[in-house]
Scaffold this active site. Structure first.
Site, short mmCIF file in Angstrom:
data_model
loop_
_atom_site.label_atom_id
_atom_site.label_comp_id
_atom_site.label_asym_id
_atom_site.label_seq_id
_atom_site.Cartn_x
_atom_site.Cartn_y
_atom_site.Cartn_z
CE1 TYR A 1 -3.14 -3.02 0.77
CE2 TYR A 1 -2.19 -3.09 2.97
CZ TYR A 1 -3.00 -3.65 1.99
OH TYR A 1 -3.63 -4.82 2.24
CE LYS B 1 16.87 -3.52 23.77
NZ LYS B 1 16.98 -2.87 25.10
CG ASP C 1 19.35 -0.75 26.45
OD1 ASP C 1 20.05 -1.71 26.09
OD2 ASP C 1 18.21 -0.88 26.92
CG ASP D 1 25.95 3.29 11.24
OD1 ASP D 1 26.90 4.10 11.25
OD2 ASP D 1 25.01 3.37 10.42
CG ASP E 1 28.27 8.45 14.00
OD1 ASP E 1 29.09 7.83 13.30
OD2 ASP E 1 27.47 9.29 13.53
#
Ligand SMILES: NC(=O)c1ccc[n+]([C@@H]2O[C@H](COP(=O)([O-])OP(=O)(O)OC[C@H]3O[C@@H](n4cnc5c(N)ncnc54)[C@H](O)[C@@H]3O)[C@@H](O)[C@H]2O)c1
Length: 355
Positions: free
Chosen positions: A145, A189, A222, A246, A250
């Protein structure tokens, strides 16, 4: 005399500006060593897209396959959606040449003030090893859609036992080679992503069992983000999936001073295909064309390329020259508090090469 064939893709924005300085340094250092760096430029990127409707020609990857390495700037243009530029050039190179290792060191150099208080030179000295071929960036998904209010997108993350084990093996070997803390952190995770990340965790346990001399820990992404800020000195080698690596790299770049200092290598560790060396940063549209982009990330990437090509001596000399210029502090770009231009910094590194 040994010759290496290097493909050069400057790409867009500051990518082009910083690669110029990397090439300047490579030319200078190769003339001092018994090595010929034969470079071939490919003008691929967003300008090529505006003219031709694609980021590189249809046979682009075949042409790159013949080279020893690729020296890459960055891609991205404010008028083209980022997924088009990345998926049209950078990601196909990484995938086609099975550059499954993305190595991103983060080091707090003398002369740099970390935004984290109380950190001294070398307090932060770690490498993020990012899985670069599968994980969350596997090119699997679809729309239904599309464009309608009820549109949906499915994005699949892929974790194979082989893919996890080979990146982890690289990380453990590197921890031994670095011979610093001899410690590998796995980023997971699996508390929430109970399929792929469990394959990741099981692979880590299996690979760790083969390296009894290397200490390990497993951290949720986290918690790892917190610890990169709270106690970055506790890390040595960090192995992470494509997306988590990634993001973490940073954070690693900015706590060690600037995106303009962070280099990276994309490697097929089995050496079947060309490796690619590039700064971690993007095209920096906010500063492009001003001549003030920091070229050190590109220059340090060129040193990683020399090391990959077994030119250890030349790589050491380039890294030493970069450190000298940064520590001296007189010729640095505005991101490091200076007022020098991109090319002045490149020239300063070339002067420092000769000691
Ligand atoms: N590998 C790549 O080609 C790559 C990587 C990241 C982003 N991108 C693309 O780049 C574009 C801009 O992305 P972004 O703004 O999120 O990230 P960015 O890395 O381009 O910029 C982030 C910040 O870091 C600064 N910065 C980056 N490189 C610098 C340098 N050499 N010297 C001094 N400061 C520097 C920028 O000025 C900006 O403030 C987007 O189109 C994005 O898709 C490409």
């Amino acid at each position: 005399m040994v010759t290496y064939d290097i493909a050069v893709i400057r790409g867009d924005g500051v990518g082009s500006e910083v690669i110029e300085e990397g090439l300047k340094v490579l030319r200078a250092v190769s003339s001092e060593y018994d090595v010929v760096l034969d470079t071939t430029e490919f003008p691929w990127g967003s300008d090529y897209y505006f003219e031709n409707g694609h980021m590189m020609p249809a046979d682009g990857l075949d042409r790159l396959a013949a080279f020893d390495t690729i020296f890459f700037g960055a891609v991205g243009h404010p008028d083209i959606q980022d997924h088009v530029t990345l998926s049209g050039l950078l990601l196909p190179i990484r995938r086609t040449f099975d550059q499954y290792v993305c190595e991103r060191p983060s080091v707090l150099f003398p002369g740099i003030t970390s935004p984290l208080s109380g950190k001294k030179p070398w307090d932060i000295d770690m490498v993020v090893i990012r899985e670069n071929a599968e994980g969350e960036y596997a090119n699997i998904g679809g729309f239904q859609y599309m464009g309608l209010p009820e549109e949906l997108g499915v994005q699949s993350a892929v974790f194979t036992r082989r893919g996890c084990e080979r990146i982890m093996t690289y990380a453990f070997d590197l921890a031994r080679k670095r011979n610093k803390k001899k410690h590998v952190t796995s980023i997971t995770k699996s508390n929430a992503l109970g399929y792929g990340m469990l394959v990741w965790d099981r692979a880590f346990e299996a690979v760790a069992g083969r390296y009894p001399d290397v200490q390990t820990q497993s951290l949720l992404i986290d918690a790892a983000c917190m610890d990169f800020i709270r106690r970055p000195e506790s890390f040595d080698v960090v192995v992470a999936s494509n997306l988590f690596g990634d993001i973490l790299s940073d954070i690693g770049a900015i706590i060690t001073g600037s995106m303009g200092l962070a280099p990276s290598a994309n490697i097929d560790a089995d050496r079947r295909y060309p490796a690619m060396f590039e700064p971690v940063h993007g095209t920096a549209p906010d500063i492009m064309g001003k001549g003030i982009a920091n070229p050190m990330a590109a220059i340090l990437s060129s040193a990683m390329m020399l090391r990959y090509l077994d030119q250890e001596g030349a790589a050491d000399v380039v890294e030493k020259a970069v450190l000298e210029v940064i520590d001296d502090g007189k010729t640095v770009t505005p991101d490091l508090g200076g007022s020098s231009s991109t090319s002045q910094v490149g020239d300063a590194v070339v002067s420092a090469l000769s000691g």
